[in-house]
Design a protein around this motif. Structure first.
Motif, PDB file in Angstrom:
ATOM      1  N   ASN A   1       0.865  -1.176   0.000  1.00  0.00           N
ATOM      2  CA  ASN A   1       0.000   0.000   0.000  1.00  0.00           C
ATOM      3  C   ASN A   1       0.906   1.232   0.000  1.00  0.00           C
ATOM      4  OD1 ASN A   1      -1.977   1.933   0.369  1.00  0.00           O
ATOM      5  ND2 ASN A   1      -2.685   1.168   2.332  1.00  0.00           N
TER       6      ASN A   1
ATOM      7  N   TYR B   1      -2.731   5.246   0.604  1.00  0.00           N
ATOM      8  CA  TYR B   1      -4.186   5.219   0.694  1.00  0.00           C
ATOM      9  C   TYR B   1      -4.597   4.976   2.137  1.00  0.00           C
ATOM     10  CZ  TYR B   1      -3.879   4.849  -4.366  1.00  0.00           C
ATOM     11  OH  TYR B   1      -3.596   5.079  -5.679  1.00  0.00           O
ATOM     12  N   GLU B   2      -5.060   6.016   2.782  1.00  0.00           N
ATOM     13  CA  GLU B   2      -5.457   5.917   4.179  1.00  0.00           C
ATOM     14  C   GLU B   2      -6.653   4.995   4.335  1.00  0.00           C
ATOM     15  OE1 GLU B   2      -4.013   7.637   6.744  1.00  0.00           O
ATOM     16  OE2 GLU B   2      -2.886   9.238   5.767  1.00  0.00           O
ATOM     17  N   SER B   3      -7.466   4.912   3.287  1.00  0.00           N
ATOM     18  CA  SER B   3      -8.716   4.144   3.423  1.00  0.00           C
ATOM     19  C   SER B   3      -8.513   2.647   3.215  1.00  0.00           C
ATOM     20  CB  SER B   3      -9.791   4.658   2.454  1.00  0.00           C
ATOM     21  OG  SER B   3      -9.237   5.193   1.293  1.00  0.00           O
TER      22      SER B   3
ATOM     23  N   ALA C   1     -11.168   5.150  -1.999  1.00  0.00           N
ATOM     24  CA  ALA C   1      -9.714   5.238  -2.091  1.00  0.00           C
ATOM     25  C   ALA C   1      -9.273   5.939  -3.359  1.00  0.00           C
ATOM     26  CB  ALA C   1      -9.116   3.840  -2.027  1.00  0.00           C
TER      27      ALA C   1
ATOM     28  N   GLU D   1      -8.562   9.547  -3.273  1.00  0.00           N
ATOM     29  CA  GLU D   1      -7.340  10.075  -2.661  1.00  0.00           C
ATOM     30  C   GLU D   1      -6.271  10.352  -3.710  1.00  0.00           C
ATOM     31  OE1 GLU D   1      -5.889   8.241   0.977  1.00  0.00           O
ATOM     32  OE2 GLU D   1      -7.663   6.965   1.015  1.00  0.00           O
ATOM     33  N   TYR D   2      -6.625  10.142  -4.976  1.00  0.00           N
ATOM     34  CA  TYR D   2      -5.589  10.118  -5.982  1.00  0.00           C
ATOM     35  C   TYR D   2      -4.809  11.411  -6.112  1.00  0.00           C
ATOM     36  CZ  TYR D   2      -3.202   7.792  -9.673  1.00  0.00           C
ATOM     37  OH  TYR D   2      -2.241   7.161 -10.397  1.00  0.00           O
TER      38      TYR D   2
ATOM     39  N   GLN E   1     -10.336  11.987   5.703  1.00  0.00           N
ATOM     40  CA  GLN E   1     -10.954  12.284   4.409  1.00  0.00           C
ATOM     41  C   GLN E   1     -11.064  13.775   4.111  1.00  0.00           C
ATOM     42  OE1 GLN E   1     -12.127  10.253   6.703  1.00  0.00           O
ATOM     43  NE2 GLN E   1     -13.277   8.525   5.882  1.00  0.00           N
TER      44      GLN E   1
END
Lengths: 400, 400, 400, 400
Positions: C82, C85-87, C349, C352-353, D242
């Motif tokens: 990963n 991506y926090e999610s 996710a 978040e790009y 977020q």
């Protein structure tokens, strides 16, 4: 000869209290209000903090537990003036002490007066138990330790000010003593540490007189002078890794060290900051404000070494008819600060006094021109990290 | 009994060279290429670097000065594989060793083969002077030191990988020895340090056998076990400042330490990473991978202390008919790493070997399951900073 | 002319997938195993990580949610590969990527093969919804972004190795294009941003074609060359604060910057590291590997400025009959990376790009010799912090 | 309505000088001496430093070059009170300003009086050239900027003191204005920037009135209130990545941010430090002391955004019959601080005023309750790094 205790022969406890507390004020007598506030480095505490902290000590450890009707001066001062006692609650981080403009200097002096009045009443009206007498003697010695720190912290603050201010300070930085003959210690068993039966105050880290085996040494009768040390500088000592401990060399490089603290080369001549302002370096004075790394490198460059603390104490007490003259500089020894055999810490906050610092520091012996009268003895174990040099530190050489 | 020297009785120098060099290879036998490259912390060196550095030592200190027709393998390897020798030119910063993908592992092994061939020829065709024999013996011991570091560095790298890989490693991490009776040292004068007349190799820091006065102590016959140590954890030892040195407590807080290195609590049970992967902590094994701070705090929590290095050596050699069994863990002592009386450093790069590290470190005595055969003796002085714990370190208790 | 999309006219999705994935492998074709592992700076990722991360993207965002019978390759790889991506759960800290010797390179290639097989089956057997097609096109573009990073990260790693290794790399670092005439943009209203009706892929940050008012500018028809830039160096540009932004000057001082990245002065001549090793700087090539601070200082020293991103795009698309030739260097603009009017982030996710990086970065426009074919277009918004220079960055000047 | 210039209609230059200088003194009227000295964070300057620095400005840029017989007050004050002007010699590092106890507050006030006298004489006896008038107007505005910083720096110092002192300060922190209707900006071309022909002072960064194209927006007629913002806190806004920019989220985590600066939750209720001490948060007041990261996250959480600086200025000047009411808070915009078209820097030290900070900062528009009278106008471009929040910063929302 130096009186080796804060309690002079003729002192009563109230007199001693009054004398010690008053000396703290005399050290600060010439300060401007602004000088009380500033913390130019993490190790330095603002004078205001020293004044408050020493007062907090009396309030917290004597008045609150032992004087039932005592009312504390200000609820938040414990938070502000606690130093490192983990057992006595929260505290302002050491590095934040210089961020506090309040309480003001005037308030801190009111705090001192308030506690002094309570203490004076307490000391004169009580029949004190031996435990309480010991605690008060500890408090007096604690305050004396902060007196020396007050002087060295003030020097650091003013010596790092681009104006290099002059100030009146009851310290004779130019004192020189007659050198003695070298002291020769034959190989054999010696006893060091505080002898309880001899009476007098000592800190817990001096307790436990015990035998040590010395393998024979001769200690110089005089301290390394500025003239001596300039030879090291001129020979490129600060540019040659060979003389330095690995940590010391890293320290020299990282901090671009090239002379003792407070030295500045002006127009080709070395000057040093003193309480009389920037002055040309006096070649005859003992070198001052050097770190352990510098003391060790200097000794190695000379092909010699620093004495151990046991050698120092043996030579300071009595050694074949004469002994070292000492008291001008705190003298770096080659000994790490570690517990004596049988060392134990006291219960409670007072037990945090010395033992928990027995890691990563080197022992200094003797005393300095800034040490308060009555606060020195041959068994005294001072200690600092090897890079520290804002105390009045110096160098004595030894050879096996 | 452990053979206290790298040169076994029947060894010739070429045999010893071959045996020691070969062991380095065996330690790495199960590594993947990738494992040779990584440096997960500043203290850790990539295995590739150890392989190159030990080879560079032979090339630089033996072949180049003493074998006239020798041609160095690669001009830039000195820069890449020098460690800390300030006198031998530039070097890659320690923290950058893990940034180098080149030279490749295959090239480093070619470098080893090239130097081994030259060394073998050199050793078999020369009549070696005593100085050269000493230098070669130093080189063998130097390589053995890196063998133990190879093992501990590999463990650190794999033990910090989220996949916790298993690997074949010639180390018996589960070894247990019979405990002995406690060793009682009566008060008196003892001699410690390497006795030159006894022959055998030692490092410069062990030289200078000398007398010390011990004030009487009893050393435990066995090391502190995981079961013992778990009591400290369960009693909240990591949450109570009272047991800790001030520096140690700061270390605990800053790094959120709550157990020995490699320990993880999984589903309520403590596991430790070993070369066999994550395993439940075996309560009977000696506790391992603790720092000096932890060792000291544990001892204080028990109301006891760590032995000094002099006590340890006296108890390890002979003490009223029996002596300590040792060799499972490097045992933290309460002694700072400082020079013995009369210690001097050799001229040149070899003189940088030990002396310059005599600051800020504590002595460990004994040996560990990762120590190469023939590389331990009772006078051996190992040393690390008090926060280090990636070696196989353990705890032995003492009482006055 | 450059084909402005990863999907060539004749491509099917499986073909495009196969072509893009294969290019990643070609970039790495000449690497040694060790080269896959190293992370010489926080911004650099080991090639092994890029290979794993791009594969993880397909597994996580396509196969797991959309291919019911898919079984993930390895439970822990999500944690390892990963990125930010926090999610999508925990992740190895970016700075720790180079500490992982496992999974091995061979395992990572097995992971790629496993996922490629599953993806190929998935793409060929499914009737894909438009949403899925978009997701796959995003994945292809994501992999292409990592292809350029692979090249620049490998260059950084090898260019910071003291051996300056040569390596085969499918990048023509010596490419030069015909300069065009300057492009003059009259004052007025222009439209920039991706025009949805024109079709073709774009990132979310290009969406929202909108009008801007340009106050008139002329953009140079050619990039600043090494010869041009050497004049700045020779004139003392790196020693004169006047030309620099305050942050830029601090960066120059703190990092002792005196030339573009990879430049070394050897025997009085400037050399630059390329994949062919250290080479004399070619005066005719566009200057490369400069930071925004350097680009801005250079422009100010010339009395000119950098174009804004709107000016650049207007000049790149069409401007009175001709337009800029671009594609050799990522060209720093004077525009901060901020959202276009009406910009919104997608849910989940994928959202978040780009949007969360719209702070503290500057826009670069164009493409470079390392940009994969089919991955560039005039509306493309690249962005980096102003001190970054390991991409193939260059300078185009403008004047109002 | 706010008077948009420091020079009131009826002012002579000597009157304006006297009025502005006097206001600096009024801000400090209630300070204790200790309050002048402290620097609790790198961004904060001690009040003493502000007093000296603004005086040094007059001495250095007006009196020394333009008043031939002027003698500077103290040779070393230039070193002490220079701020960031690289072209005017050495300076005390910004982070060291709080380490200086000298010059004393009294000396600094003497310095002010000395320079004020010289300036008054200079202003009243000279026929000033337009250039000199401009320079003096710049100096007055410079001093006004420091007046606002004085207020916010004093608040920071006292608000971080555990005693939370109350102090008299000529700032109405509780001021509330009537909200206006929302301002709707139709799509189209607008002109922003200072219109030279309109007269009045402006900074160099406001010059260059120019056209911009706005894509249509509506700006809220009122600022976000504490009640509004509490909903964000209560909804877990500080715990949900977020809503945050990537840099903002890192800032929240690293600094454990969970509310605006100066907020403390006492017994379950939010309080904020004000010059009247800790007070319960007033739900009706505009939220204050938020960073750009917080402003942006709040707006996104609401599904809205911050206005751009062009939108703000268009709405503040005139927008279909009414315009924004502003002046309570510096309002974060979504615009990075970058040069206007045609921006150039002046020669010499004055040229360092604004341009070199055009990197890494965001624009704030409006003014605050701490802004001096006559120091605000709709074209004013204030700027700070996105994590700064010790100014009176607030939030206005916009929607496309």
């Amino acid at each position: 000869m130096i009186q080796h205790t804060v309690l002079a022969v003729t002192d009563t406890l109230p007199d001693a209290y009054q004398r010690v507390r008053s000396w703290t004020g005399q050290i600060c007598a010439s300060l401007e209000t602004e000088d009380y506030v500033v913390q130019p480095a993490a190790d330095i505490s603002p004078p205001k903090w020293h004044l408050g902290h020493t007062t907090w000590f009396w309030e917290t450890f004597v008045l609150v537990p032992h004087q039932p009707q005592y009312r504390i001066f200000h609820d938040d001062f414990s938070f502000v003036f606690n130093s490192y006692y983990e057992s006595v609650g929260r505290r302002v981080l050491r590095t934040q002490r210089g961020n506090l403009s309040r309480p003001t200097v005037a308030e801190v002096y009111r705090y001192r007066a308030y506690v002094d009045e309570a203490m004076t009443r307490f000391l004169s009206t009580q029949e004190l138990t031996p435990e309480l007498r010991n605690l008060i003697e500890l408090g007096l010695n604690h305050e004396q330790q902060h007196q020396e720190l007050l002087i060295t912290d003030i020097k650091y603050m003013l010596g790092h000010n681009p104006l290099f201010p002059e100030i009146e300070m009851p310290v004779n930085e130019h004192r020189m003593d007659q050198p003695t003959l070298p002291v020769k210690l034959p190989e054999g068993v010696y006893t060091i540490g505080h002898q309880t039966e001899s009476g007098g105050f000592c800190f817990d880290n001096e307790l436990g007189a015990h035998k040590v085996y010395l393998n024979g040494a001769t200690l110089s009768g005089q301290l390394v002078t500025n003239a001596d040390y300039l030879e090291f500088i001129d020979a490129g000592g600060y540019q040659q890794f060979q003389h330095w401990l690995s940590d010391g060399w890293a320290w020299v490089k990282a901090n671009q060290i090239e002379a003792p603290l407070y030295w500045h080369r002006l127009d080709g001549q070395w000057h040093a900051y003193t309480f009389a302002g920037l002055q040309p370096v006096d070649p005859d004075l003992p070198v001052c404000h050097v770190s352990y790394y510098e003391a060790d490198a200097y000794a190695r460059w000379r092909g010699l070494r620093l004495p151990t603390e046991a050698e120092w104490e043996a030579a300071a007490v009595d050694a074949g008819g004469h002994h070292l003259a000492w008291g001008l500089r705190w003298e770096w020894t080659g000994s790490a600060y570690l517990p004596y055999p049988g060392f134990t810490t006291a219960e409670g906050a007072v037990g945090e006094y010395n033992g928990k610092f027995m890691s990563g520091q080197m022992v200094l012996r003797g005393a300095s021109v800034a040490t308060p009268e009555g606060h020195s003895r041959p068994t005294y174990r001072n200690f600092f990290q090897p890079d520290k040099r804002w105390q009045y530190t110096g160098i004595r050489l030894a050879v096996s």
